[in-house]
Design a protein around this motif. Structure first.
Motif, PDB file in Angstrom:
ATOM      1  N   LEU A 117     -12.426  -6.570  -2.730  1.00 13.24           N
ATOM      2  CA  LEU A 117     -11.326  -7.527  -2.645  1.00 13.24           C
ATOM      3  C   LEU A 117     -10.331  -7.341  -3.781  1.00 13.24           C
ATOM      4  O   LEU A 117      -9.114  -7.488  -3.584  1.00 13.24           O
ATOM      5  CB  LEU A 117     -11.874  -8.956  -2.639  1.00 13.24           C
ATOM      6  CG  LEU A 117     -12.713  -9.321  -1.412  1.00 13.24           C
ATOM      7  CD1 LEU A 117     -13.346 -10.697  -1.590  1.00 13.24           C
ATOM      8  CD2 LEU A 117     -11.862  -9.288  -0.141  1.00 13.24           C
ATOM      9  N   ILE A 118     -10.832  -7.023  -4.970  1.00 12.98           N
ATOM     10  CA  ILE A 118      -9.925  -6.758  -6.085  1.00 12.98           C
ATOM     11  C   ILE A 118      -9.098  -5.507  -5.804  1.00 12.98           C
ATOM     12  O   ILE A 118      -7.885  -5.464  -6.050  1.00 12.98           O
ATOM     13  CB  ILE A 118     -10.713  -6.631  -7.401  1.00 12.98           C
ATOM     14  CG1 ILE A 118     -11.239  -8.014  -7.823  1.00 12.98           C
ATOM     15  CG2 ILE A 118      -9.846  -6.030  -8.502  1.00 12.98           C
ATOM     16  CD1 ILE A 118     -12.201  -7.979  -8.988  1.00 12.98           C
ATOM     17  N   ALA A 119      -9.746  -4.476  -5.257  1.00 17.05           N
ATOM     18  CA  ALA A 119      -9.000  -3.272  -4.885  1.00 17.05           C
ATOM     19  C   ALA A 119      -7.973  -3.573  -3.800  1.00 17.05           C
ATOM     20  O   ALA A 119      -6.852  -3.046  -3.823  1.00 17.05           O
ATOM     21  CB  ALA A 119      -9.984  -2.204  -4.403  1.00 17.05           C
ATOM     22  N   PHE A 120      -8.341  -4.440  -2.861  1.00 18.08           N
ATOM     23  CA  PHE A 120      -7.404  -4.819  -1.801  1.00 18.08           C
ATOM     24  C   PHE A 120      -6.212  -5.567  -2.393  1.00 18.08           C
ATOM     25  O   PHE A 120      -5.056  -5.296  -2.043  1.00 18.08           O
ATOM     26  CB  PHE A 120      -8.129  -5.700  -0.780  1.00 18.08           C
ATOM     27  CG  PHE A 120      -7.322  -6.008   0.448  1.00 18.08           C
ATOM     28  CD1 PHE A 120      -7.322  -5.145   1.529  1.00 18.08           C
ATOM     29  CD2 PHE A 120      -6.549  -7.163   0.529  1.00 18.08           C
ATOM     30  CE1 PHE A 120      -6.579  -5.418   2.672  1.00 18.08           C
ATOM     31  CE2 PHE A 120      -5.796  -7.448   1.659  1.00 18.08           C
ATOM     32  CZ  PHE A 120      -5.812  -6.565   2.732  1.00 18.08           C
ATOM     33  N   ARG A 121      -6.476  -6.483  -3.301  1.00 17.23           N
ATOM     34  CA  ARG A 121      -5.384  -7.229  -3.941  1.00 17.23           C
ATOM     35  C   ARG A 121      -4.443  -6.288  -4.687  1.00 17.23           C
ATOM     36  O   ARG A 121      -3.213  -6.413  -4.600  1.00 17.23           O
ATOM     37  CB  ARG A 121      -5.969  -8.266  -4.908  1.00 17.23           C
ATOM     38  CG  ARG A 121      -4.928  -9.080  -5.669  1.00 17.23           C
ATOM     39  CD  ARG A 121      -4.741  -8.614  -7.108  1.00 17.23           C
ATOM     40  NE  ARG A 121      -3.548  -9.208  -7.719  1.00 17.23           N
ATOM     41  CZ  ARG A 121      -3.203  -9.054  -8.976  1.00 17.23           C
ATOM     42  NH1 ARG A 121      -3.951  -8.322  -9.792  1.00 17.23           N
ATOM     43  NH2 ARG A 121      -2.100  -9.596  -9.431  1.00 17.23           N
ATOM     44  N   ARG A 122      -4.996  -5.324  -5.387  1.00 14.44           N
ATOM     45  CA  ARG A 122      -4.158  -4.394  -6.142  1.00 14.44           C
ATOM     46  C   ARG A 122      -3.330  -3.507  -5.218  1.00 14.44           C
ATOM     47  O   ARG A 122      -2.187  -3.164  -5.537  1.00 14.44           O
ATOM     48  CB  ARG A 122      -5.027  -3.556  -7.078  1.00 14.44           C
ATOM     49  CG  ARG A 122      -5.665  -4.378  -8.180  1.00 14.44           C
ATOM     50  CD  ARG A 122      -6.418  -3.533  -9.178  1.00 14.44           C
ATOM     51  NE  ARG A 122      -6.943  -4.355 -10.263  1.00 14.44           N
ATOM     52  CZ  ARG A 122      -7.452  -3.879 -11.396  1.00 14.44           C
ATOM     53  NH1 ARG A 122      -7.497  -2.566 -11.585  1.00 14.44           N
ATOM     54  NH2 ARG A 122      -7.901  -4.700 -12.327  1.00 14.44           N
ATOM     55  N   ASP A 123      -3.902  -3.154  -4.065  1.00 11.85           N
ATOM     56  CA  ASP A 123      -3.139  -2.372  -3.096  1.00 11.85           C
ATOM     57  C   ASP A 123      -1.955  -3.186  -2.576  1.00 11.85           C
ATOM     58  O   ASP A 123      -0.838  -2.668  -2.463  1.00 11.85           O
ATOM     59  CB  ASP A 123      -4.044  -1.955  -1.940  1.00 11.85           C
ATOM     60  CG  ASP A 123      -3.304  -1.112  -0.924  1.00 11.85           C
ATOM     61  OD1 ASP A 123      -3.069   0.075  -1.189  1.00 11.85           O
ATOM     62  OD2 ASP A 123      -2.938  -1.653   0.140  1.00 11.85           O
ATOM     63  N   LEU A 124      -2.194  -4.452  -2.256  1.00 13.09           N
ATOM     64  CA  LEU A 124      -1.076  -5.304  -1.818  1.00 13.09           C
ATOM     65  C   LEU A 124      -0.047  -5.446  -2.930  1.00 13.09           C
ATOM     66  O   LEU A 124       1.161  -5.469  -2.663  1.00 13.09           O
ATOM     67  CB  LEU A 124      -1.590  -6.693  -1.417  1.00 13.09           C
ATOM     68  CG  LEU A 124      -2.481  -6.806  -0.181  1.00 13.09           C
ATOM     69  CD1 LEU A 124      -2.700  -8.271   0.168  1.00 13.09           C
ATOM     70  CD2 LEU A 124      -1.899  -6.061   1.011  1.00 13.09           C
ATOM     71  N   HIS A 125      -0.512  -5.549  -4.169  1.00 14.82           N
ATOM     72  CA  HIS A 125       0.412  -5.705  -5.292  1.00 14.82           C
ATOM     73  C   HIS A 125       1.291  -4.469  -5.450  1.00 14.82           C
ATOM     74  O   HIS A 125       2.461  -4.582  -5.827  1.00 14.82           O
ATOM     75  CB  HIS A 125      -0.380  -5.966  -6.582  1.00 14.82           C
ATOM     76  CG  HIS A 125       0.389  -6.741  -7.602  1.00 14.82           C
ATOM     77  ND1 HIS A 125       0.429  -8.114  -7.631  1.00 14.82           N
ATOM     78  CD2 HIS A 125       1.168  -6.333  -8.630  1.00 14.82           C
ATOM     79  CE1 HIS A 125       1.179  -8.519  -8.632  1.00 14.82           C
ATOM     80  NE2 HIS A 125       1.647  -7.454  -9.264  1.00 14.82           N
ATOM     81  N   ARG A 126       0.724  -3.304  -5.152  1.00 12.21           N
ATOM     82  CA  ARG A 126       1.520  -2.071  -5.232  1.00 12.21           C
ATOM     83  C   ARG A 126       2.495  -1.941  -4.069  1.00 12.21           C
ATOM     84  O   ARG A 126       3.502  -1.245  -4.182  1.00 12.21           O
ATOM     85  CB  ARG A 126       0.588  -0.848  -5.251  1.00 12.21           C
ATOM     86  CG  ARG A 126      -0.106  -0.595  -6.571  1.00 12.21           C
ATOM     87  CD  ARG A 126      -0.757   0.778  -6.602  1.00 12.21           C
ATOM     88  NE  ARG A 126      -1.833   0.886  -5.626  1.00 12.21           N
ATOM     89  CZ  ARG A 126      -3.109   0.623  -5.882  1.00 12.21           C
ATOM     90  NH1 ARG A 126      -3.466   0.226  -7.097  1.00 12.21           N
ATOM     91  NH2 ARG A 126      -4.027   0.750  -4.944  1.00 12.21           N
ATOM     92  N   HIS A 127       2.201  -2.602  -2.972  1.00 10.90           N
ATOM     93  CA  HIS A 127       3.017  -2.457  -1.759  1.00 10.90           C
ATOM     94  C   HIS A 127       3.442  -3.835  -1.230  1.00 10.90           C
ATOM     95  O   HIS A 127       3.053  -4.229  -0.130  1.00 10.90           O
ATOM     96  CB  HIS A 127       2.249  -1.695  -0.683  1.00 10.90           C
ATOM     97  CG  HIS A 127       1.769  -0.349  -1.126  1.00 10.90           C
ATOM     98  ND1 HIS A 127       0.510  -0.136  -1.657  1.00 10.90           N
ATOM     99  CD2 HIS A 127       2.398   0.863  -1.144  1.00 10.90           C
ATOM    100  CE1 HIS A 127       0.377   1.137  -1.958  1.00 10.90           C
ATOM    101  NE2 HIS A 127       1.503   1.767  -1.671  1.00 10.90           N
ATOM    102  N   PRO A 128       4.234  -4.571  -1.995  1.00  9.39           N
ATOM    103  CA  PRO A 128       4.640  -5.917  -1.556  1.00  9.39           C
ATOM    104  C   PRO A 128       5.639  -5.851  -0.405  1.00  9.39           C
ATOM    105  O   PRO A 128       6.479  -4.945  -0.348  1.00  9.39           O
ATOM    106  CB  PRO A 128       5.285  -6.511  -2.813  1.00  9.39           C
ATOM    107  CG  PRO A 128       5.808  -5.312  -3.552  1.00  9.39           C
ATOM    108  CD  PRO A 128       4.841  -4.204  -3.282  1.00  9.39           C
ATOM    109  N   GLU A 129       5.524  -6.817   0.505  1.00 10.51           N
ATOM    110  CA  GLU A 129       6.430  -6.868   1.653  1.00 10.51           C
ATOM    111  C   GLU A 129       7.023  -8.263   1.771  1.00 10.51           C
ATOM    112  O   GLU A 129       6.319  -9.266   1.618  1.00 10.51           O
ATOM    113  CB  GLU A 129       5.676  -6.499   2.936  1.00 10.51           C
ATOM    114  CG  GLU A 129       5.164  -5.070   2.933  1.00 10.51           C
ATOM    115  CD  GLU A 129       4.357  -4.736   4.168  1.00 10.51           C
ATOM    116  OE1 GLU A 129       4.750  -3.814   4.902  1.00 10.51           O
ATOM    117  OE2 GLU A 129       3.333  -5.406   4.405  1.00 10.51           O
ATOM    118  N   LEU A 130       8.315  -8.329   2.065  1.00  4.17           N
ATOM    119  CA  LEU A 130       9.007  -9.606   2.159  1.00  4.17           C
ATOM    120  C   LEU A 130       8.686 -10.307   3.478  1.00  4.17           C
ATOM    121  O   LEU A 130       8.086  -9.728   4.385  1.00  4.17           O
ATOM    122  CB  LEU A 130      10.514  -9.388   2.025  1.00  4.17           C
ATOM    123  CG  LEU A 130      10.981  -8.709   0.736  1.00  4.17           C
ATOM    124  CD1 LEU A 130      12.500  -8.592   0.729  1.00  4.17           C
ATOM    125  CD2 LEU A 130      10.487  -9.446  -0.500  1.00  4.17           C
ATOM    126  N   GLY A 131       9.125 -11.572   3.549  1.00  2.00           N
ATOM    127  CA  GLY A 131       8.821 -12.407   4.691  1.00  2.00           C
ATOM    128  C   GLY A 131       9.234 -11.797   6.019  1.00  2.00           C
ATOM    129  O   GLY A 131      10.372 -11.345   6.179  1.00  2.00           O
TER     130      GLY A 131
END
Length: 421
Positions: A37-51
């Motif tokens: 889950l921490i790795a998943f969170r960091r992946d999302l943090h590297r690839h943020p997407e707008l609404g």
């Protein structure tokens, strides 16, 4: 900046569903997923997407949920999803206990260039903790999928991965329109709070956020020469009076206990010192602490604007954009959160639940609470070594990632032990 630390006990490889035997301790089940889950969170943090652009985030979530044996339903817009867990033998029509995560990012730059998970996209960042919220609800899905397979889940659960929370009036309305609240008896959400230490949550019965609307006021007149203001409409003076008088006049029209606040963010008119312009604009926000004030503010503003405009012979139009009502936490839902948090985390330590105050920020979780009772809790993400507070919606916002496992355990405990609908 010191890099946030993962939970020390988390294993390096992710666990498979069923890797922890049925009946074992809930905390062990959560810890089995923490590294993933921490790795998943960091992946999302590297690839943020707008609404409403969260296509990659939605795809990753769907793939992981399907791998866990679940059947997510992507929203008609193509981003966000709903996934139901229904135990065999559940009575027909039994209400769902729902958990919501918001999955979108903000249109700002990530200032944390020294961490390995900083945003790879200029002008986009998970600066409000939605990557944490998403990881918490994903982890809840994985733990509850195990419980469902083991016959331990006793009530239907719905997990909502919502797009566009940062876009008023919010992606919660997309979820509701897609039937996401049909059959829901109670709903919970967490929101990162950098003022609360990791290992704690902040709770408040009643309104915990505020209503927030946006307005655009347009004034028009024939224009003319500044030497002859009496022959035309002096729009600069008119818009100045609107800017100065409307906030105070609105405050006097509303019950002061409602905390209604009109604040301007933009004013524009004219292009030359000796020309009275033909158009002027004001833009701002209206925020209200109470639902009653939110409902009455538009009508009061129309009446007050009309009176001021008449004085200066200005034509006017108001574009009043409804945002979100306040999030009003229901007392029984708060009691369930407090019971679950205390039972899971308070043994032998200090307090794990603290009072929190109402903020003037808006949150579209409020739309769900128009459909069913529930509560929004503030999840502590402040690391022990942090000397200051990393505020929300700032480029340097970051979290102590141990908060993810705490959120998962809290939600899983609500579903398995403490939550009632």
């Amino acid at each position: 900046m010191n890099q946030p630390q993962a939970v020390e006990s988390a294993p390096t490889p992710p666990a498979r569903p069923g890797a922890v035997r049925p009946g074992s301790d809930l905390r062990a089940r959560v810890r089995a997923y923490e590294a993933e889950l921490i790795a998943f969170r960091r992946d999302l943090h590297r690839h943020p997407e707008l609404g409403r652009q969260e296509f990659r985030t939605t795809r990753l979530l769907r793939e992981r949920l399907v791998a866990a044996g679940l059947t997510p339903r992507v929203l008609p817009s193509g981003t966000g999803m709903i996934v139901d867990l229904v135990p065999a033998g559940a009575r027909p029509g039994a209400p769902f206990l729902a958990f919501r995560a918001d999955i979108d990012a903000l249109p700002i730059d990530d200032a944390k260039t020294e961490v390995p998970y900083h945003s790879t996209l200029p002008g986009r960042a998970h600066a409000c903790g939605h990557d944490v919220h998403t990881s918490v609800v994903l982890g809840t899905a994985l733990v509850l999928a195990q419980a469902l397979q083991a016959g331990e889940l006793r009530q239907p659960v719905r997990l909502i991965f919502q797009p566009a929370e940062e876009v008023m009036p919010g992606g919660a309305l997309d979820v509701i329109e897609a039937g996401g609240m049909e059959g829901v008896g109670r709903i919970f959400a967490l929101h990162c709070d950098p003022r609360v230490s990791v290992g704690r949550i902040g709770l408040k019965i009643g309104a915990i956020t505020s209503a927030c609307d946006r307005l655009e006021l347009h004034l028009d007149g024939p224009g003319g020469h500044t030497a002859r203001p009496h022959l035309t409409t002096d729009l600069v003076t008119a818009v100045a009076r609107m800017a100065a008088d409307l906030p105070a006049a609105l405050a006097r029209r509303m019950d002061p206990r409602w905390g209604v606040s009109l604040v301007w963010g933009r004013i524009a008119s004219g292009s030359a010192p000796n020309v009275i312009p033909q158009h002027a604009e004001l833009e701002g926000t209206v925020r209200c602490l109470e639902l009653a004030g939110w409902r009455e503010a538009p009508d009061a503003l129309h009446e007050l604007i009309a009176k001021i405009a008449e004085t200066y012979r200005a034509k006017w139009s108001l574009d009043y954009h409804r945002g979100v009502p306040p999030v009003v936490n229901e007392h029984e839902s708060i009691a369930q959160l407090e019971a679950a948090m205390t039972a899971r985390f308070a043994q032998g330590g200090g307090p794990v639940v603290e009072d929190t105050e109402q903020s003037l920020g808006g949150e579209d979780f409020s739309w769900y609470l128009e459909q069913a009772p529930g509560a929004l809790a503030r999840l502590g993400v402040r690391a022990p070594h942090e000397k200051g507070v990393r505020d929300l919606h700032q480029g340097d916002f970051d979290v102590d990632e141990r908060a993810i496992g705490i959120g998962v355990e809290l939600f899983a405990a609500l579903a398995l032990e403490h939550g009632r609908v």
